[in-house]
Write a protein that holds these residues in place. Structure first.
Motif, PDB file in Angstrom:
ATOM      1  N   ALA A  11       4.130   0.921   2.231  1.00  0.00           N
ATOM      2  CA  ALA A  11       3.995  -0.142   3.238  1.00  0.00           C
ATOM      3  C   ALA A  11       4.043  -1.496   2.553  1.00  0.00           C
ATOM      4  CB  ALA A  11       2.693   0.023   4.001  1.00  0.00           C
ATOM      5  N   THR A  12       5.113  -2.241   2.828  1.00  0.00           N
ATOM      6  CA  THR A  12       5.274  -3.578   2.282  1.00  0.00           C
ATOM      7  C   THR A  12       4.387  -4.553   3.053  1.00  0.00           C
ATOM      8  OG1 THR A  12       7.556  -3.069   1.699  1.00  0.00           O
ATOM      9  CG2 THR A  12       6.968  -5.389   1.796  1.00  0.00           C
ATOM     10  N   ASP A  41      -8.559   6.761   6.375  1.00  0.00           N
ATOM     11  CA  ASP A  41      -8.852   7.116   7.753  1.00  0.00           C
ATOM     12  C   ASP A  41      -8.732   8.636   7.805  1.00  0.00           C
ATOM     13  OD1 ASP A  41      -6.101   7.708   7.960  1.00  0.00           O
ATOM     14  OD2 ASP A  41      -5.639   5.854   9.020  1.00  0.00           O
ATOM     15  N   ASP A  42      -8.700   9.210   8.969  1.00  0.00           N
ATOM     16  CA  ASP A  42      -8.649  10.675   9.059  1.00  0.00           C
ATOM     17  C   ASP A  42      -7.341  11.267   8.551  1.00  0.00           C
ATOM     18  OD1 ASP A  42     -11.192  10.733  10.088  1.00  0.00           O
ATOM     19  OD2 ASP A  42     -10.516  10.712  12.169  1.00  0.00           O
ATOM     20  N   ALA A  43      -6.261  10.502   8.601  1.00  0.00           N
ATOM     21  CA  ALA A  43      -4.947  11.034   8.257  1.00  0.00           C
ATOM     22  C   ALA A  43      -4.460  10.658   6.854  1.00  0.00           C
ATOM     23  CB  ALA A  43      -3.909  10.576   9.285  1.00  0.00           C
ATOM     24  N   TYR A  44      -4.816   9.468   6.380  1.00  0.00           N
ATOM     25  CA  TYR A  44      -4.255   8.963   5.122  1.00  0.00           C
ATOM     26  C   TYR A  44      -5.295   8.323   4.235  1.00  0.00           C
ATOM     27  CZ  TYR A  44       0.349   9.520   7.172  1.00  0.00           C
ATOM     28  OH  TYR A  44       1.483  10.048   7.737  1.00  0.00           O
ATOM     29  N   TRP A  45      -4.988   8.319   2.941  1.00  0.00           N
ATOM     30  CA  TRP A  45      -5.648   7.462   1.965  1.00  0.00           C
ATOM     31  C   TRP A  45      -4.625   6.393   1.618  1.00  0.00           C
ATOM     32  CZ3 TRP A  45      -9.246   9.777  -2.250  1.00  0.00           C
ATOM     33  CH2 TRP A  45     -10.225  10.573  -1.647  1.00  0.00           C
ATOM     34  N   TRP A  46      -5.050   5.133   1.599  1.00  0.00           N
ATOM     35  CA  TRP A  46      -4.169   3.996   1.347  1.00  0.00           C
ATOM     36  C   TRP A  46      -4.534   3.387  -0.007  1.00  0.00           C
ATOM     37  CZ3 TRP A  46      -0.464   2.989   5.019  1.00  0.00           C
ATOM     38  CH2 TRP A  46      -0.639   3.629   6.248  1.00  0.00           C
ATOM     39  N   TRP A  47      -3.596   3.440  -0.945  1.00  0.00           N
ATOM     40  CA  TRP A  47      -3.785   2.931  -2.307  1.00  0.00           C
ATOM     41  C   TRP A  47      -3.162   1.545  -2.390  1.00  0.00           C
ATOM     42  CZ3 TRP A  47      -6.148   6.360  -5.766  1.00  0.00           C
ATOM     43  CH2 TRP A  47      -6.323   7.639  -5.274  1.00  0.00           C
ATOM     44  N   ILE A  48      -3.936   0.548  -2.805  1.00  0.00           N
ATOM     45  CA  ILE A  48      -3.436  -0.824  -2.919  1.00  0.00           C
ATOM     46  C   ILE A  48      -2.718  -0.978  -4.257  1.00  0.00           C
ATOM     47  CG2 ILE A  48      -4.051  -3.270  -2.917  1.00  0.00           C
ATOM     48  CD1 ILE A  48      -4.457  -1.774  -0.204  1.00  0.00           C
ATOM     49  N   ALA A  64       0.840  -1.201   0.000  1.00  0.00           N
ATOM     50  CA  ALA A  64       0.000   0.000   0.000  1.00  0.00           C
ATOM     51  C   ALA A  64       0.870   1.244   0.000  1.00  0.00           C
ATOM     52  CB  ALA A  64      -0.923   0.010   1.210  1.00  0.00           C
ATOM     53  N   VAL A  65       0.354   2.293  -0.608  1.00  0.00           N
ATOM     54  CA  VAL A  65       0.993   3.602  -0.593  1.00  0.00           C
ATOM     55  C   VAL A  65       0.082   4.518   0.212  1.00  0.00           C
ATOM     56  CG1 VAL A  65       1.823   5.537  -1.960  1.00  0.00           C
ATOM     57  CG2 VAL A  65       2.066   3.205  -2.834  1.00  0.00           C
ATOM     58  N   ALA A  66       0.594   5.035   1.320  1.00  0.00           N
ATOM     59  CA  ALA A  66      -0.164   5.946   2.170  1.00  0.00           C
ATOM     60  C   ALA A  66       0.092   7.372   1.716  1.00  0.00           C
ATOM     61  CB  ALA A  66       0.242   5.777   3.630  1.00  0.00           C
ATOM     62  N   VAL A  67      -0.989   8.088   1.491  1.00  0.00           N
ATOM     63  CA  VAL A  67      -0.933   9.459   1.012  1.00  0.00           C
ATOM     64  C   VAL A  67      -1.694  10.328   2.009  1.00  0.00           C
ATOM     65  CG1 VAL A  67      -1.651  10.957  -0.886  1.00  0.00           C
ATOM     66  CG2 VAL A  67      -0.876   8.634  -1.368  1.00  0.00           C
ATOM     67  N   PRO A  68      -1.141  11.467   2.400  1.00  0.00           N
ATOM     68  CA  PRO A  68      -1.904  12.335   3.303  1.00  0.00           C
ATOM     69  C   PRO A  68      -3.316  12.587   2.753  1.00  0.00           C
ATOM     70  CG  PRO A  68       0.316  13.167   3.077  1.00  0.00           C
ATOM     71  CD  PRO A  68       0.162  12.059   2.067  1.00  0.00           C
ATOM     72  N   ALA A  69      -4.296  12.559   3.641  1.00  0.00           N
ATOM     73  CA  ALA A  69      -5.701  12.666   3.240  1.00  0.00           C
ATOM     74  C   ALA A  69      -5.980  13.912   2.394  1.00  0.00           C
ATOM     75  CB  ALA A  69      -6.597  12.643   4.474  1.00  0.00           C
ATOM     76  N   ARG A  70      -5.269  14.985   2.623  1.00  0.00           N
ATOM     77  CA  ARG A  70      -5.507  16.211   1.849  1.00  0.00           C
ATOM     78  C   ARG A  70      -5.155  16.038   0.372  1.00  0.00           C
ATOM     79  NH1 ARG A  70      -0.477  18.304   1.068  1.00  0.00           N
ATOM     80  NH2 ARG A  70       1.094  17.737   2.604  1.00  0.00           N
ATOM     81  N   LEU A  71      -4.257  15.093   0.055  1.00  0.00           N
ATOM     82  CA  LEU A  71      -3.863  14.859  -1.337  1.00  0.00           C
ATOM     83  C   LEU A  71      -4.751  13.836  -2.047  1.00  0.00           C
ATOM     84  CD1 LEU A  71       0.040  14.721  -1.026  1.00  0.00           C
ATOM     85  CD2 LEU A  71      -1.377  16.637  -1.764  1.00  0.00           C
TER      86      LEU A  71
END
Length: 109
Positions: free
Chosen positions: A62-63, A37-44, A13-20
């Motif tokens: 995130a591996t 979640d409130d802080a990140y968007w997680w792209w699979i 997964a690639v975690a991206v700040p929620a604002r982006l």
């Protein structure tokens, strides 16, 4: 992963700040599963999508990602695989963060 989805290439997964997150969606030709979640968007993305790539700050790679219970699925693709293609995602993130990919950086003599 959502029921009915398979991960033949494994997944990270690639975690991206929620604002982006909302800025990335329209820049991608194809979007896989995205959790938030409130802080990140997680792209699979498929496993090893970090190979030879320096994911730009403030993103995190995130591996072997584990999807925690407190995140919610905000995008599910049609079809049976959950992947967002990593190269278009990487390029969109570079663009939004003002980061030049390594192959585009100037080499000093």
């Amino acid at each position: 992963m959502p029921e009915g989805m398979s991960t033949p290439l494994g997944f990270d997964a690639v975690a991206v700040p929620a604002r982006l997150g909302p800025l990335i969606l329209p820049r991608l030709p194809q979007v896989g599963c995205v959790y938030a979640d409130d802080a990140y968007w997680w792209w699979i993305v498929p496993s090893d999508s970090d190979y030879a790539l320096e994911w730009p700050e403030p993103c995190r790679y995130a591996t072997g990602a584990v999807v925690p219970d407190e995140v919610r699925l905000i995008h599910r693709p049609e079809g049976a695989v959950p992947y967002t293609p990593p190269i278009p995602l990487y390029l969109a993130l570079c663009r939004l963060t003002g980061t030049n990919p390594p192959w585009a950086r100037q080499v000093s003599a």
